[in-house]
Design a protein around this motif. Sequence first.
Motif, PDB file in Angstrom:
ATOM      1  N   LYS A  21       0.763  -1.106   0.011  1.00  0.00           N
ATOM      2  CA  LYS A  21      -0.013  -0.076  -0.154  1.00  0.00           C
ATOM      3  C   LYS A  21       0.818   1.343   0.206  1.00  0.00           C
ATOM      4  N   GLY A  24      -7.534  -4.130   0.279  1.00  0.00           N
ATOM      5  CA  GLY A  24      -8.898  -4.293   0.682  1.00  0.00           C
ATOM      6  C   GLY A  24      -8.939  -3.740   2.242  1.00  0.00           C
ATOM      7  N   ALA A  25     -10.186  -3.806   2.843  1.00  0.00           N
ATOM      8  CA  ALA A  25     -10.278  -3.526   4.135  1.00  0.00           C
ATOM      9  C   ALA A  25      -9.764  -4.663   5.065  1.00  0.00           C
ATOM     10  N   ASN A  26      -8.488  -4.779   5.313  1.00  0.00           N
ATOM     11  CA  ASN A  26      -7.548  -6.060   5.743  1.00  0.00           C
ATOM     12  C   ASN A  26      -6.651  -5.432   6.952  1.00  0.00           C
ATOM     13  N   ILE A  27      -7.298  -5.198   7.944  1.00  0.00           N
ATOM     14  CA  ILE A  27      -6.156  -5.295   9.048  1.00  0.00           C
ATOM     15  C   ILE A  27      -5.503  -6.521   9.394  1.00  0.00           C
ATOM     16  N   LYS A  51      -5.683   5.916   1.053  1.00  0.00           N
ATOM     17  CA  LYS A  51      -6.158   6.009   2.375  1.00  0.00           C
ATOM     18  C   LYS A  51      -5.501   6.135   3.504  1.00  0.00           C
ATOM     19  N   ASN A  52      -3.981   5.847   3.379  1.00  0.00           N
ATOM     20  CA  ASN A  52      -3.237   5.900   4.591  1.00  0.00           C
ATOM     21  C   ASN A  52      -3.094   7.372   5.073  1.00  0.00           C
ATOM     22  N   ASP A 108     -11.926   0.051   2.820  1.00  0.00           N
ATOM     23  CA  ASP A 108     -10.483   0.154   3.403  1.00  0.00           C
ATOM     24  C   ASP A 108     -10.384   1.450   3.946  1.00  0.00           C
ATOM     25  N   THR A 131     -11.956   1.167   7.469  1.00  0.00           N
ATOM     26  CA  THR A 131     -11.354   0.248   8.601  1.00  0.00           C
ATOM     27  C   THR A 131     -10.158   1.007   9.115  1.00  0.00           C
ATOM     28  N   SER A 132      -9.529   1.496   7.949  1.00  0.00           N
ATOM     29  CA  SER A 132      -8.238   2.142   8.353  1.00  0.00           C
ATOM     30  C   SER A 132      -8.326   3.355   9.272  1.00  0.00           C
ATOM     31  N   GLY A 179      -6.550   1.168  12.071  1.00  0.00           N
ATOM     32  CA  GLY A 179      -5.279   0.990  11.483  1.00  0.00           C
ATOM     33  C   GLY A 179      -4.281   1.729  12.173  1.00  0.00           C
ATOM     34  N   ARG A 180      -3.056   1.235  11.728  1.00  0.00           N
ATOM     35  CA  ARG A 180      -1.763   1.705  12.702  1.00  0.00           C
ATOM     36  C   ARG A 180      -1.582   3.063  12.213  1.00  0.00           C
ATOM     37  N   ASN A 181      -1.887   3.689  11.311  1.00  0.00           N
ATOM     38  CA  ASN A 181      -1.595   4.917  10.824  1.00  0.00           C
ATOM     39  C   ASN A 181      -2.666   6.004  11.731  1.00  0.00           C
TER      40      ASN A 181
END
Length: 413
Positions: free
Chosen positions: A136, A165-168, A271-272, A328, A331-332, A336-338
Amino acid sequence: EKKHKVTVVGSGNWGSTISKIIAENTREHKDIFEEEVHMWVYEEDVVIPEESKHYDCSIGDKPQKLTAIINQHHENVKYLPGIALPKNLVANPSLQDAVKDSTILVFNLPHQFIGKVCEQLRGHILPYARGISCIKGVNVTDDGVSLFSEWIGDGLGIYCGALSGANIASEIAEEKWSETTIAYDPPPMDNSRNPTPRTRSPNPGAGGLEPLTELQHRDARGRTSKTKLTAVPPEYPPLDHDTFRALFHRPYFHVQMVSDVAGVSLGGALKNIVALAAGFVDGRGWGDNGKAAIMRVGLMEMVKFGKEFFSKTVRTETFTESSAGVADLITSCSGGRNFKCAKKAVQKGVSVQEIEEQDLNGQKLQGTSTAFEVNSFLKARGLEKEYPLFTAVNDILKGTKKVDDIPNLVADS
Ligand code: NAD
Ligand code: 13P
């Protein structure tokens, strides 16, 4: 009939999770794939943490090679602790040995490392290998912006699709249901369950293989480059959507196959930046309405970026309807980590990079470097104002703007 050998290049939090999925599937589809899957591990010495000592009480505190730990105990104790990895997954510290004879290469590592890795791979992979990039991020150079799938494909002389995808990762590693999007739009010579066997070329390419075909890549400036491709030999099962679905789909990981590689790649990268902004406003305690506003403006800028710089191929629906787009993003911006690191940085009054180093135990954020890279690309074209949220994130990370400035900066969006 030959079978496809699969290698995963990368073994971080997501790299190890995708390797688990793939190794489960190669075990189930032995007619298509070789069961053993190699995962290239960037070797390091690791002290096994207390919580991972459940399988062998004789393990001490002496640092050990991460590959040896994974191969002995089937757990990536540093990047995916607590998750049992399939026994047919082999951790390999040698990049060139890991990819030897592999027809399918899955690239899954933080985007800042892919350049060096590709340099080391050149000349060591099968000419008819095919790739899937799970990375990503976008590749920004002075010349413009390109997708990692294209850049890998160009550099290695292979075709490469993209998975996003929306994939944590931690949720998927625990086998909690999620969806993903795989974009694969291969050259027509690969793209068939055609009952007519391919014939050998009278003018064969490398090693007496199928004829070379040219694949055209286009960068953000509209310039094209051509990659010479070697067809997958007919002894192998075709490398098409069905094969990739068989490789990635699990009862807990539902795959949607599409052809929009640009949309899928850009969704995962951009998205990040938005997730950092969501973390900033959540860190200020502005609540869900503020975060939803960030997601709305962020999604608009993602679509605009795709349409402006990848207009020939990108589909708006990929952003608005697929897992790689809006799902994504949601969820992010939730877990997410970001998002988490940006939120904590604002709460503690320190930089995001500081939190990344303190909290992530070697895992890497992609949003900070993507924000800088996208900004340098936009700035060089005088387009910063057209993307106020992307620009605000860059400026906040660099300390020239404040989180409190965001509402005014995005006011006309
Ligand atoms: P990670 O954040 O866990 O990163 C750590 C990895 O980088 C480790 O495997 C480490 O060995 C490797 N590394 C460190 N220094 C290196 C070097 N010099 N050269 C090569 N490798 C080095 O990685 P990840 O979570 O697997 O992320 C890979 C990609 O997947 C990223 O682009 C990320 O955005 C994406 N992604 C991550 C998640 C997730 O939830 N973790 C989900 C979807 C997509
Ligand atoms: P983070 O890298 O911010 O954790 O995002 C993970 C992700 O891509 C979820 O789909």
